[in-house]
Design a protein around this motif. Structure first.
Motif, short mmCIF file in Angstrom:
data_model
loop_
_atom_site.label_atom_id
_atom_site.label_comp_id
_atom_site.label_asym_id
_atom_site.label_seq_id
_atom_site.Cartn_x
_atom_site.Cartn_y
_atom_site.Cartn_z
N ARG A 27 22.31 -9.13 -96.34
CA ARG A 27 22.83 -7.56 -97.08
C ARG A 27 25.16 -7.69 -95.99
N THR A 28 24.62 -7.99 -94.51
CA THR A 28 26.21 -7.71 -93.99
C THR A 28 27.19 -9.51 -94.35
N PHE A 29 26.54 -10.30 -94.94
CA PHE A 29 27.22 -11.56 -94.37
C PHE A 29 28.02 -11.47 -92.90
N GLU A 30 27.04 -11.25 -92.05
CA GLU A 30 27.22 -11.19 -90.73
C GLU A 30 26.37 -12.40 -89.90
N PRO A 31 26.07 -13.83 -89.87
CA PRO A 31 25.18 -14.08 -89.32
C PRO A 31 25.02 -13.53 -87.83
N PHE A 32 26.05 -14.02 -86.81
CA PHE A 32 25.74 -14.55 -85.19
C PHE A 32 25.49 -12.39 -84.74
N GLY A 33 25.58 -11.55 -85.06
CA GLY A 33 25.55 -10.91 -84.92
C GLY A 33 24.33 -10.38 -84.86
N PRO A 34 22.84 -10.22 -85.57
CA PRO A 34 21.58 -9.91 -86.24
C PRO A 34 21.23 -11.27 -85.29
N TYR A 35 21.28 -12.63 -85.10
CA TYR A 35 20.48 -13.62 -84.67
C TYR A 35 20.19 -13.23 -82.99
N LEU A 36 21.98 -13.24 -82.93
CA LEU A 36 21.73 -12.87 -81.40
C LEU A 36 20.79 -11.57 -80.84
N ALA A 37 20.97 -10.62 -81.26
CA ALA A 37 19.99 -9.38 -81.20
C ALA A 37 19.45 -9.95 -81.87
N ALA A 38 18.23 -10.53 -82.46
CA ALA A 38 17.09 -10.95 -82.60
C ALA A 38 16.72 -11.96 -81.17
N ALA A 39 17.24 -12.68 -80.39
CA ALA A 39 17.48 -13.54 -79.64
C ALA A 39 17.05 -12.71 -78.89
N LEU A 40 18.08 -11.83 -78.58
CA LEU A 40 17.84 -10.90 -76.78
C LEU A 40 16.43 -10.24 -77.02
N ILE A 41 15.73 -9.34 -77.80
CA ILE A 41 14.73 -9.49 -78.67
C ILE A 41 13.49 -10.33 -77.60
N TYR A 42 14.05 -10.89 -78.29
CA TYR A 42 12.50 -12.42 -78.03
C TYR A 42 12.59 -12.59 -76.35
N TRP A 43 13.38 -12.67 -75.83
CA TRP A 43 13.97 -12.73 -74.53
C TRP A 43 13.19 -11.58 -73.93
N ALA A 44 13.57 -10.39 -74.07
CA ALA A 44 13.03 -9.38 -73.72
C ALA A 44 11.81 -9.39 -73.63
N ILE A 45 11.16 -9.44 -75.30
CA ILE A 45 9.52 -9.69 -74.83
C ILE A 45 8.65 -11.14 -73.49
N SER A 46 9.78 -12.00 -74.26
CA SER A 46 9.35 -13.01 -73.10
C SER A 46 8.66 -12.77 -71.44
N SER A 47 10.44 -12.24 -71.41
CA SER A 47 11.18 -11.36 -69.93
C SER A 47 9.41 -10.77 -69.83
N ALA A 48 9.27 -9.95 -70.11
CA ALA A 48 8.33 -9.07 -70.11
C ALA A 48 6.79 -9.10 -69.95
N LEU A 49 6.41 -10.21 -70.89
CA LEU A 49 4.79 -11.30 -70.54
C LEU A 49 4.71 -11.24 -69.12
N ALA A 50 5.92 -12.91 -69.10
CA ALA A 50 6.31 -13.22 -67.70
C ALA A 50 5.70 -12.31 -66.41
N TRP A 51 6.76 -11.19 -66.61
CA TRP A 51 6.24 -10.27 -65.71
C TRP A 51 5.35 -9.82 -65.18
N VAL A 52 4.42 -9.88 -66.19
CA VAL A 52 3.04 -9.58 -66.62
C VAL A 52 2.34 -10.55 -65.80
N GLN A 53 1.87 -11.09 -66.07
CA GLN A 53 2.15 -13.17 -65.79
C GLN A 53 1.45 -12.55 -64.42
N ARG A 54 2.47 -12.69 -63.81
CA ARG A 54 2.68 -12.51 -62.52
C ARG A 54 2.31 -11.66 -62.09
N ARG A 55 2.30 -10.57 -62.30
CA ARG A 55 1.64 -9.61 -61.31
C ARG A 55 -0.25 -9.53 -61.67
#
Length: 223
Positions: A186-214
């Protein structure tokens, strides 16, 4: 002064964020569903590989070898596009969860098999000598200890599943990656949305890793 290209990336990422956050629960749901369905199947496969019955060991071994030796993307295509040739049609939801489940179960089964083997044989023999049946010994003695040993690998598998859910976008599942692609179309701007998606993946993985450590810390406490 922030360069204009970086400002443009930041704006596109920020504008895509609400859409991507709405898709994040779908990504997490696919991973949790694959883990939920994959664990019982993995246990059955692990027990089959430890069985004295040669046919069970052979069939389960071929299954694990095939699922681990072929790309998950190919498995998704085989289930979603290949099954209709046999008169079986599945929705993108079912196809995606099924492919992730079957793939995860193969890896989880090896984790469980190694964890079961890590329990000292003497404990099983002692339980049997006290009158417990083999099934009771497995349920009450072996599996609780094996679960503690397997926990780090199980947590890592779940984190891997979160990232693997991006592959179900190829069968039109509107999860996190697919949502980013729709925003880009829709926007023809690839980097920003992909970056935002990567950060969300990172946040979910980090939260799960924290639960695992606990959980690991809690299970490592005596008593």
């Amino acid at each position: 002064m922030i360069p204009e290209p970086l400002q443009a990336v930041g704006r596109s990422a920020w504008e895509a964020l609400p859409t991507l956050l709405a898709a994040a629960p779908i990504t997490l749901g696919y991973a949790l569903a694959a883990m939920l369905f994959g664990l019982p199947l993995a246990l059955l496969v692990a027990l089959a590989r430890l069985s004295r019955a040669r046919p069970l060991r052979w069939v389960s071994g071929v299954y694990v070898s095939f699922m681990r030796g072929t790309p998950l993307l190919v498995q998704i295509f085989m289930l979603y596009y290949g099954l209709p040739a046999f008169g079986i049609s599945v929705s993108p939801l079912v196809g995606g969860v099924l492919a992730l489940t079957l793939n995860a179960a193969a890896y989880l089964s090896e984790t469980m098999r190694a964890s079961i083997l890590s329990v000292p044989r003497g404990q099983r023999e002692a339980a049997l000598s006290l009158g417990l049946t083999p099934r009771q010994t497995l349920r009450l003695i072996v599996l609780p200890q094996a679960a503690r040993v397997a926990l780090p690998s199980l947590g890592n598998t779940l984190i891997g599943l979160v990232k693997d859910t991006s592959l179900v976008s190829v069968i039109t599942v509107v999860e996190l990656l697919r949502s980013a692609q729709l925003v880009i179309a829709r926007t023809f701007e690839p980097f920003g949305p992909y970056l935002a998606a990567a950060l969300i993946y990172w946040a979910i993985s980090s939260a799960l890793a924290w639960v695992q450590r606990r959980l690991e810390v809690r299970l490592s406490r005596p008593g």
